[in-house]
Design a protein around this motif. Structure first.
Motif, PDB file in Angstrom:
ATOM      1  N   ARG A 124       0.817  -1.210   0.000  1.00  0.00           N
ATOM      2  CA  ARG A 124       0.000   0.000   0.000  1.00  0.00           C
ATOM      3  C   ARG A 124       0.851   1.260   0.000  1.00  0.00           C
ATOM      4  O   ARG A 124       0.339   2.375  -0.048  1.00  0.00           O
ATOM      5  N   VAL A 125       2.160   1.083   0.126  1.00  0.00           N
ATOM      6  CA  VAL A 125       3.110   2.184  -0.014  1.00  0.00           C
ATOM      7  C   VAL A 125       4.234   1.710  -0.928  1.00  0.00           C
ATOM      8  O   VAL A 125       4.440   0.510  -1.119  1.00  0.00           O
ATOM      9  N   ASP A 126       4.954   2.668  -1.506  1.00  0.00           N
ATOM     10  CA  ASP A 126       6.046   2.318  -2.418  1.00  0.00           C
ATOM     11  C   ASP A 126       7.351   2.009  -1.690  1.00  0.00           C
ATOM     12  O   ASP A 126       8.259   1.406  -2.266  1.00  0.00           O
ATOM     13  N   GLY A 127       7.442   2.454  -0.446  1.00  0.00           N
ATOM     14  CA  GLY A 127       8.665   2.208   0.314  1.00  0.00           C
ATOM     15  C   GLY A 127       8.504   2.685   1.739  1.00  0.00           C
ATOM     16  O   GLY A 127       7.513   3.340   2.089  1.00  0.00           O
ATOM     17  N   VAL A 128       9.493   2.357   2.561  1.00  0.00           N
ATOM     18  CA  VAL A 128       9.431   2.692   3.989  1.00  0.00           C
ATOM     19  C   VAL A 128      10.724   3.378   4.419  1.00  0.00           C
ATOM     20  O   VAL A 128      11.826   2.938   4.060  1.00  0.00           O
ATOM     21  N   LEU A 129      10.569   4.446   5.184  1.00  0.00           N
ATOM     22  CA  LEU A 129      11.674   5.096   5.885  1.00  0.00           C
ATOM     23  C   LEU A 129      11.471   4.787   7.362  1.00  0.00           C
ATOM     24  O   LEU A 129      10.437   5.135   7.936  1.00  0.00           O
ATOM     25  N   LEU A 130      12.430   4.117   7.971  1.00  0.00           N
ATOM     26  CA  LEU A 130      12.256   3.638   9.348  1.00  0.00           C
ATOM     27  C   LEU A 130      13.224   4.350  10.285  1.00  0.00           C
ATOM     28  O   LEU A 130      14.437   4.381  10.043  1.00  0.00           O
ATOM     29  N   VAL A 131      12.689   4.887  11.372  1.00  0.00           N
ATOM     30  CA  VAL A 131      13.462   5.664  12.340  1.00  0.00           C
ATOM     31  C   VAL A 131      13.470   4.930  13.686  1.00  0.00           C
ATOM     32  O   VAL A 131      12.648   4.052  13.940  1.00  0.00           O
ATOM     33  N   SER A 132      14.401   5.316  14.577  1.00  0.00           N
ATOM     34  CA  SER A 132      14.502   4.751  15.935  1.00  0.00           C
ATOM     35  C   SER A 132      14.697   3.238  15.897  1.00  0.00           C
ATOM     36  O   SER A 132      13.926   2.472  16.468  1.00  0.00           O
ATOM     37  N   VAL A 133      15.737   2.821  15.220  1.00  0.00           N
ATOM     38  CA  VAL A 133      16.010   1.390  15.039  1.00  0.00           C
ATOM     39  C   VAL A 133      16.732   0.846  16.273  1.00  0.00           C
ATOM     40  O   VAL A 133      17.756   1.380  16.695  1.00  0.00           O
ATOM     41  N   ARG A 134      16.211  -0.248  16.824  1.00  0.00           N
ATOM     42  CA  ARG A 134      16.813  -0.885  17.997  1.00  0.00           C
ATOM     43  C   ARG A 134      17.305  -2.281  17.644  1.00  0.00           C
ATOM     44  O   ARG A 134      16.769  -2.939  16.747  1.00  0.00           O
ATOM     45  N   SER A 135      18.296  -2.734  18.383  1.00  0.00           N
ATOM     46  CA  SER A 135      18.981  -3.991  18.048  1.00  0.00           C
ATOM     47  C   SER A 135      18.032  -5.175  17.955  1.00  0.00           C
ATOM     48  O   SER A 135      18.108  -5.966  17.034  1.00  0.00           O
TER      49      SER A 135
END
Length: 338
Positions: A124-135
């Motif tokens: 439903r989206v063309d791509g994802v920008l992901l923030v606050s990445v945890r181990s």
């Protein structure tokens, strides 16, 4: 064709002696193909009587013209931390140039995580920008498994497989502590970010590196973890002063935590920078408004957001390979450490 099977993009690529991405670019009319490759692809298409389907046409016909900016944080964190506002400005400005919509998605619990997984699986989206990445977060792995173009702000660890943009956290932290050492400070504490995040571990690594470089033994009692909130900076500063009342400087892994640390230092009647010098990280608008103005490490947050969009566009439109970039930082010296 054997078995009357229809030719595929893979078949065309093999016949033309090129990659499937090149075939897709030719079909989509992309200019990023050499004349020779274009000629061979068109010849193969004609010879095989290949009719491009929606997959072969890449994302052109199936495009939603929207990108999800996913932030696994609460509304209160989103509103309190200047980092998020600057990042969103950078992302929004870059997407506006391509008339792509931004879907801001907060992931606060398992239900919202499941909803996001369903959304990306259904494209439903063309791509994802992901923030606050945890181990230990499974979300990046889920996005990787779907094959949806994804770019991270930061990374899970040094072996990150996905595309990401980060800042020079180790170098910036190292320079901050060098500055304090050059100013004659001898007992430099640190308030770290969350240690399940690469950004937290990297800024702590920079604090350690500057000590080792100067031949000064690292005292573990001078390390206290925070979570990037103002209150955690206040609590951490209180704990450090209890354990090491002789400390004469503190490097804080974010400006917002530094604001809390400044508040606690004032409460305990410590003069800044006379008794204790302090350096933050980010160079948010807060840094210029503190009393005294805060020395800090400038990270280009809006540029980080714009760069994430550029990489996502390269992957989505042009089939580009993974990109992993580290943006430079810069120490900005103000009255809190002079």
């Amino acid at each position: 064709m054997a078995g009357n099977r229809q030719p595929t993009i893979k078949t065309v690529a093999a016949r033309a002696g090129v990659g499937r991405t090149t075939v897709s670019r030719v079909v989509n009319g992309s200019p990023q193909v050499s004349a020779d490759a274009r000629s061979r692809v068109l010849a193969a298409i004609k010879e095989l009587n290949y009719v491009p389907n929606s997959v072969a046409r890449g994302l052109v016909t199936d495009r939603t013209n929207s990108v999800a900016l996913v932030i696994p944080e609460s509304e209160s964190r989103l509103g309190a931390e200047p980092f998020f506002a600057a990042l969103i400005r950078g992302v929004s400005a870059a997407l506006a140039e391509s008339r792509t919509q931004l879907q801001l998605t907060l992931v606060r619990d398992q239900a919202e995580r499941d909803q996001l997984t369903e959304s990306v699986t259904a494209r439903r989206v063309d791509g994802v920008l992901l923030v606050s990445v945890r181990s230990g977060d499974r979300l990046p792995a889920v996005l990787e498994e779907t094959g949806l173009p994804t770019v991270l702000a930061g990374r899970r660890d040094a072996g990150e497989r996905l595309s990401y943009v980060t800042c020079d956290n180790i170098g910036g932290a190292t320079e901050a502590v060098r500055h304090l050492l050059r100013g004659g400070r001898t007992t430099i504490a640190t308030i770290t970010g969350p240690l399940d995040m690469d950004v937290g571990r990297s800024r702590l690594a920079g604090w350690r590196a500057a000590h080792e470089e100067a031949g000064i033994p690292v005292r573990e009692q001078l390390v206290e973890a925070g979570d990037f909130t103002e209150e955690s900076g206040r609590r951490a500063m209180r704990s450090l002063l209890e354990r090491a009342p002789d400390l004469d400087a503190v490097f804080v892994a974010s400006d917002l935590m530094a604001l809390g640390a400044l508040s606690e230092l004032r409460r305990q009647k410590r003069q800044i920078p006379g008794d204790v010098a302090i350096v933050g990280f980010e160079d948010s608008p807060l840094a210029r408004l503190t009393d005294p103005p805060l020395t800090t490490v400038r990270q280009p947050v809006e540029e980080l957001g714009r760069t994430m969009v550029r990489i996502l566009t390269d992957i989505t439109w042009h089939g580009a390979a993974r990109q992993q970039l580290t943006l430079p930082t810069e120490l900005v010296v103000r009255e809190s450490s002079r």
